[in-house]
Write an enzyme that holds these catalytic residues in place. Structure first.
Site, short mmCIF file in Angstrom:
data_model
loop_
_atom_site.label_atom_id
_atom_site.label_comp_id
_atom_site.label_asym_id
_atom_site.label_seq_id
_atom_site.Cartn_x
_atom_site.Cartn_y
_atom_site.Cartn_z
N ASP A 7 1.04 -1.16 -0.13
CA ASP A 7 0.04 -0.08 -0.02
C ASP A 7 1.00 1.16 0.04
O ASP A 7 1.45 1.54 0.89
CB ASP A 7 -0.85 -0.14 1.22
CG ASP A 7 -1.79 1.09 1.25
OD1 ASP A 7 -2.28 1.56 0.16
OD2 ASP A 7 -2.14 1.65 2.48
N GLU A 68 -0.83 -1.51 -4.74
CA GLU A 68 -2.33 -0.84 -5.06
C GLU A 68 -2.23 0.38 -6.04
O GLU A 68 -0.95 1.20 -5.81
CB GLU A 68 -2.82 -0.29 -3.85
CG GLU A 68 -4.32 0.40 -3.81
CD GLU A 68 -4.87 1.07 -2.52
OE1 GLU A 68 -5.96 1.53 -2.68
OE2 GLU A 68 -4.65 0.64 -1.56
N ASP A 141 -2.55 0.85 6.87
CA ASP A 141 -1.86 0.82 5.73
C ASP A 141 -1.31 -0.53 5.91
O ASP A 141 -1.23 -1.17 4.59
CB ASP A 141 -0.62 1.71 5.75
CG ASP A 141 -0.75 3.16 6.00
OD1 ASP A 141 -1.24 3.90 4.88
OD2 ASP A 141 -0.94 3.46 7.06
#
Length: 164
Positions: A7, A68, A141
């Protein structure tokens, strides 16, 4: 197969490492965050991220890395900084691992909850459940990075089912 999920961020990069033991069995090897101090310059922070990413890759030797894709709507300045960090992460991953996959927030939500409009809390609870964890990983996260890794494991599983 070992999957490193990421992330991306500049202040905080979430990471989650899972091992796919079989089509229906996943094991969490590690989950956490890379944090960079806000008082440092952006180039120094980017170098810190690159160094930590390389250490993660060296330690776990992932077969594949999943990250991501960016989605931001309000603060373009923050978006640019995150994009710079994401670029460093992408470059480090592709050079060290060679197998890199990207997923949108909607694809991740769909894979984890079955609904692309799920909120963060729903995604985190499902990550906990799907990966058999005793609690939701913190900070957010870290949980998000596990969600990315899980999404990739399921995309691989589906690809293997249809390649027969």
């Amino acid at each position: 197969m070992v999957i490193l999920g990421i992330d991306p961020g500049l202040a905080t990069v979430g990471y989650g490492v899972i091992e796919v033991q079989s089509a229906y069995s996943l094991k969490v090897l590690d989950v956490g965050v890379i944090e960079t101090p806000k008082e440092e310059s952006t180039p120094v922070r980017l170098a810190m991220i690159e160094n930590c990413m390389q250490q993660l890759i060296d330690r776990y030797k992932p077969d594949e890395v999943a990250i991501e894709e960016l989605f931001f709507t309000k603060n373009i300045t923050t978006g640019i900084a995150v994009a710079e960090a994401r670029g460093v992460i992408l470059l480090t991953a592709i050079k060290a691992c060679g197998r890199l996959y990207e997923y949108t927030p909607m694809q991740i939500k769909q894979a984890i909850t079955g609904w692309g409009g799920a909120d963060k809390r729903q995604v985190q609870q499902m990550v906990k459940t799907l990966l058999g964890l005793s609690k939701v990983p913190r900070p957010d996260d870290a949980a998000d990075a596990l969600a990315v890794a899980y999404t990739h494991s399921q995309a691989n599983r589906m690809a293997n089912l249809f390649s027969i």
